[in-house]
Design an enzyme around this catalytic site. Sequence first.
Site, PDB file in Angstrom:
ATOM      1  N   ASP A   1      -0.599   2.650   8.414  1.00 18.93           N
ATOM      2  CA  ASP A   1      -1.231   1.949   9.538  1.00 18.93           C
ATOM      3  C   ASP A   1      -0.436   2.002  10.838  1.00 18.93           C
ATOM      4  OD1 ASP A   1      -3.217   1.147   7.702  1.00 18.93           O
ATOM      5  OD2 ASP A   1      -2.040  -0.607   7.123  1.00 18.93           O
TER       6      ASP A   1
ATOM      7  N   ARG B   1       1.002  -5.493  -6.130  1.00 16.75           N
ATOM      8  CA  ARG B   1       1.072  -6.749  -5.391  1.00 16.75           C
ATOM      9  C   ARG B   1       1.665  -7.789  -6.348  1.00 16.75           C
ATOM     10  NH1 ARG B   1      -0.178  -4.861  -0.255  1.00 16.75           N
ATOM     11  NH2 ARG B   1      -2.003  -3.524  -0.356  1.00 16.75           N
TER      12      ARG B   1
ATOM     13  N   THR C   1       4.002   2.780   5.630  1.00 15.82           N
ATOM     14  CA  THR C   1       2.606   2.358   5.735  1.00 15.82           C
ATOM     15  C   THR C   1       1.864   3.340   6.631  1.00 15.82           C
ATOM     16  OG1 THR C   1       1.091   0.692   6.663  1.00 15.82           O
ATOM     17  CG2 THR C   1       3.334   0.724   7.539  1.00 15.82           C
TER      18      THR C   1
ATOM     19  N   GLY D   1       0.821  -1.208   0.000  1.00 15.68           N
ATOM     20  CA  GLY D   1       0.000   0.000   0.000  1.00 15.68           C
ATOM     21  C   GLY D   1       0.851   1.251   0.000  1.00 15.68           C
TER      22      GLY D   1
ATOM     23  N   ASP E   1       1.613  -0.127  11.838  1.00 19.99           N
ATOM     24  CA  ASP E   1       1.456  -1.466  12.402  1.00 19.99           C
ATOM     25  C   ASP E   1       2.723  -2.303  12.322  1.00 19.99           C
ATOM     26  OD1 ASP E   1       1.435  -1.747   9.658  1.00 19.99           O
ATOM     27  OD2 ASP E   1      -0.224  -3.173   9.603  1.00 19.99           O
TER      28      ASP E   1
ATOM     29  N   ASP F   1       5.262  -5.076   6.104  1.00 19.01           N
ATOM     30  CA  ASP F   1       5.863  -6.354   6.455  1.00 19.01           C
ATOM     31  C   ASP F   1       6.039  -7.277   5.258  1.00 19.01           C
ATOM     32  OD1 ASP F   1       3.157  -6.753   6.164  1.00 19.01           O
ATOM     33  OD2 ASP F   1       2.843  -7.652   8.129  1.00 19.01           O
TER      34      ASP F   1
ATOM     35  N   ARG G   1      -5.972  -1.230   8.886  1.00 19.82           N
ATOM     36  CA  ARG G   1      -5.921  -2.680   8.767  1.00 19.82           C
ATOM     37  C   ARG G   1      -6.264  -3.283  10.127  1.00 19.82           C
ATOM     38  NH1 ARG G   1      -0.956  -5.642   5.635  1.00 19.82           N
ATOM     39  NH2 ARG G   1       0.120  -4.989   7.540  1.00 19.82           N
TER      40      ARG G   1
END
Length: 354
Positions: A130, A75, A128, A14, A132, A106, A174
């Site tokens: 996020d 992707r 990212t 992303g 995360d 990741d 996410r």
Amino acid sequence: MKQFKRIGVLTSGGDAPGMNAAIRAVTREAIYRGVEVMGIYRGYSGLIEGDIRPFGVRDVSNILNRGGTMLYSDRCPEFCTEEGMQKAVNTCREFEIDGIVAIGGDGTFRGANDLTAHGISCVGLPGTIDNDITSTDFTIGFDTAMNTAINLIDKLRDTCESHARCSVVEVMGRGAGDIALQTAIASGATAVAIPEIPFDADRAIDKIRTSHSLGKRTFIVIVSEGMGKEYSATLAKRIQEETGIETKFARFAHVVRGGDPTLRDRLLATLMGQRAVEELFLGNSNLVVCERAGSICTTEINYALTLDRMYKGKLAEGELSPYSQEQIADMHAIGERKRKLFEKLYSVVDRIGL
């Protein structure tokens, strides 16, 4: 100092505001050190297919203020196969790329880890929205995403005040509640629902009902997308049914990924990009560049991935066996610090979001 002929830079997964600033920093730092830079388009797909061209200093001019990624992203399931990996390695040999800076999450890091195992030096940057990635306090794009969300929530608040409404707002992230939790505090939300802490919907609704009886007209409830696809819409319906307050549901979705990066993201991306090139030239590889306690540092990719799975409760049996007791204790400590921070911030919303 390790000698390089060329290094490549790619973005994968992303997109996140600040990726362009990182691309610029990697390119300029490498050229400063006398090494050629190859821009790899469309992430690992472009690496497999040879969608690559040389970058000079002017190729990365006027991009650090732009959102998205000028290298594009994709992707790439083929890259997860040994055949796809070998194609990528062969492309590196063909273009004489000795090292790669990979910017993403990741999945991007797992790819960089595999490339390193095949003899291509790699350093990852955490890009990212996020936030995360457990090994770093902040990821590239996180600050911009929160500021974008705040801007939109402020606009919703205006119309909520005019019509005495409640807005249930779902934000991206996410499986992580970082964006939701911090924007909840900054927007003065009445309640926030995140995956990391059990959400008491009954208590939140009682809080809205009580505040309404005391004259409050505007209610904002922030929900992380990690709560589930229909959670926000269902909660909005329930709030309206149980309080009588007109309640609207808003899903910001991918708009939060776009826009000009904030100063913080531009600075973080630039410092991380410069550090990534520095590590490659020192002969270091298979690293993730992180920010912890305000300082730029590095950690080994496998360690970062294992730490992430530990924090998220996804460790496989025996996965900790390669690590010392000291390393395992350090992983637990990092995860515990993050959990305590979440609890502390959550309590702020609970206490002052009235």
